[in-house]
Structures are given as C-alpha cells and as structure tokens.
Design an enzyme around this catalytic site. Structure first.
Site, PDB file in Angstrom:
ATOM      1  N   ALA A 257      -5.728   0.480   4.111  1.00 31.23           N
ATOM      2  CA  ALA A 257      -5.166   1.816   3.975  1.00 31.23           C
ATOM      3  C   ALA A 257      -5.656   2.657   5.141  1.00 31.23           C
ATOM      4  O   ALA A 257      -6.521   2.242   5.914  1.00 31.23           O
ATOM      5  CB  ALA A 257      -5.591   2.447   2.642  1.00 31.23           C
ATOM      6  N   LYS A 258      -5.134   3.852   5.273  1.00 29.76           N
ATOM      7  CA  LYS A 258      -5.498   4.694   6.401  1.00 29.76           C
ATOM      8  C   LYS A 258      -6.958   5.157   6.343  1.00 29.76           C
ATOM      9  O   LYS A 258      -7.482   5.685   7.304  1.00 29.76           O
ATOM     10  CB  LYS A 258      -4.551   5.887   6.497  1.00 29.76           C
ATOM     11  CG  LYS A 258      -3.154   5.456   6.951  1.00 29.76           C
ATOM     12  CD  LYS A 258      -2.174   6.603   7.033  1.00 29.76           C
ATOM     13  CE  LYS A 258      -0.817   6.104   7.549  1.00 29.76           C
ATOM     14  NZ  LYS A 258       0.222   7.151   7.560  1.00 29.76           N
TER      15      LYS A 258
END
Length: 292
Positions: A257-258
């Site tokens: 994920a970011k």
C-alpha cells in the site's frame, strides 16, 4: 487501424509503490505488444488526499521506470480532459441517465448507520474485506423518489443491484469469474454525499468515453469489475476486456500500500535502483502476454 486502447490510471494520493509499478508495466507491455495506444489518466477525485507533489512524482516515477503513453494530461489527445477532477460534466450526465432509467436511489445513511446495522443480531453478513461496507438496503424504497432530484449533492446515491443475478466475465489472467449480485456485493455507491462521484461510476464513465478496450489493474478489483459491468449495462456502454494482476505482498504477506514508503518508486529511485532490473523482475513474476 489497431483498436487496442489500454490505460494507466494512478491516483495522486501518495507515492506509487512496486505493486503499482508492476501493474502499470504490464499495462504498458500489453499495449505496446498489441501496437495499440496507452492512455494516462490522473484519477484525482479525492480532493483532500490528492497533492501536487504526488502528481509530479507519479509522472516522474513512471517515466523513470521506462513507461511512455500516447495520451494524457501532459501530452494531450482526442479524449480529454485526462484528469478526473475536470470531467464532472461526464459524471453528471451519467448520474442523470441512471436516475431517469430507475437504477439509482438517494441514501441518507452514514457510515455510522451502516456499521450499527451490521452489528445487529440478525445480520450475519461480514463487512466486505477491503471494500465498501455491505449495505442493508435501508433506503432502497427511496428509488421511487429519485426522479424528484435535479442534482446529486446533499445525499449519497446507490445503485440498486439485481439481487440474485450472476455477473460473469472472462478475466485475461484469472479466467472465468462469477459474482452474485446481492450476495457477493450489495447496493453500491455511485455518488458521495460530499458531491463527488464514486470510483465505480467515474472509472466506468471514463473507460467508456476514452474507448478503453482493455483494463489492466490489480486483483483486488475483481469484485469491482462486477459492479462496473452492471453500470456499463445500465448506461448502455460496451464494456472493455479485463486483465487483473496478482498483488505484490510484503514480508508479512500484507498487500503493498502507499504506506510502504520504503518500497515507493521515489525511494527506489533515490537509492539508485536500476529500473531495468525491476522490469526483468516483473517479467519473471507474471506472464503478461496471457490471452493477448
């Protein structure tokens, strides 16, 4: 003329990570192998989280990786604008069409209301993992009043799914997929109460308007494809083909994920990682030519 039109569609809500890179690289490879066109679409609808530094980074990161595109915010094209924040008229037209055809209804439920409903003793359906909260149908009867609304602002709007209908498609990587409306997913958002179209509506409208022939994206969006196919049908659009890539996971088996700053493309660039080595790795990890 070759009719293949693919797309890369990042959101500027954080720095792109290796998972994004591999999926976008696959989209690039499939477009180039088909002698088609690749479209860059900036999915910047999330006004609160979208930031200029992330916009700049996603162009720089994908160029560093070796990707090029034929249409986009930076190079123009015949199917713009290529930033979702500038395409509100397209989404409003779709909202009006769905309202007139009786597919959507206004919903006044808050997330707190939905969470409370899911905790009720009679409710044994789990929340859809990493997805929208399952909707219990509280406002479904409001579909009869939908035509009284001239604009979507002020409430949420949901698509009334045809309960029990099977939504099937052949995925280019995973093969035959089948989801049951009302069981595998519930009535879903097409417009948010803060007057922003939902992801489901925006990408459906844009993929149709930009004449995308194949969508390449992560496997976490397989179920969303079923929702979008219902929207394509309701709006009278021809759907594209789909190719969903396996997700990359970290050492704890969590999908990237970011928040994984250490695996962001910007961090890898600053560490002097060779993009050619990444491309070789991607080619070993996934058979991107499947069903091309």
């Amino acid at each position: 003329m070759n009719s293949y039109r693919g797309r890369v569609a990042p959101s500027p809500t954080g720095y792109l990570h290796l998972g994004h890179a591999r999926t976008f690289w696959v989209a690039h490879q499939r477009a180039r192998a088909s002698a088609g066109r690749l479209i860059f679409r900036d999915e910047d609808l999330d006004h609160q989280r979208s930031k200029p530094e992330f916009v700049h980074a996603m162009f720089a990161d994908l160029s560093w990786l070796g990707l090029s595109w034929d249409e986009g915010p930076d190079v123009g094209g015949d199917f713009g604008p290529y930033m979702q924040s500038r395409r509100s008229s397209f989404y409003l037209d779709a909202w009006r069409l769905l309202r007139e055809r009786g597919f959507i209804y206004p919903c006044i439920c808050s997330r707190k209301d939905l969470a409370r409903a899911l905790e009720a003793p009679h409710e044994d359906e789990p929340e859809e993992a990493g997805d929208e909260l399952r909707y219990p149908g509280t406002c479904r009867s409001r579909i009869n009043s939908a035509r009284d609304w001239n604009a979507p602002a002020g409430v949420s709007w949901r698509f009334k799914v045809p309960d029990g209908d099977a939504v099937s498609f052949d995925d280019g990587y995973y093969g035959k997929q089948r989801f049951i409306a009302g069981k595998d997913f519930s009535d879903f958002l097409v417009w948010r109460r803060d007057d922003i179209p939902s992801y489901q509506l925006a990408v459906t409208v844009d993929d149709a308007a930009m004449r995308i022939s194949e969508v390449v994206r992560g496997a976490d969006l397989l179920k969303s494809t079923a929702r979008q196919l219902l929207l394509f049908r309701a709006l009278g659009y021809a759907p594209p083909r789909y190719f969903h890539c396996p997700l990359l996971r970290d050492k704890n088996n969590l999908r990237l994920a970011k928040r994984h700053d250490s695996l962001s493309l910007q961090a890898l660039r600053s560490q002097g990682v060779d993009p050619e080595e990444l491309r070789r790795r991607f080619a070993q990890e996934i058979d991107w030519e499947t069903n091309l």
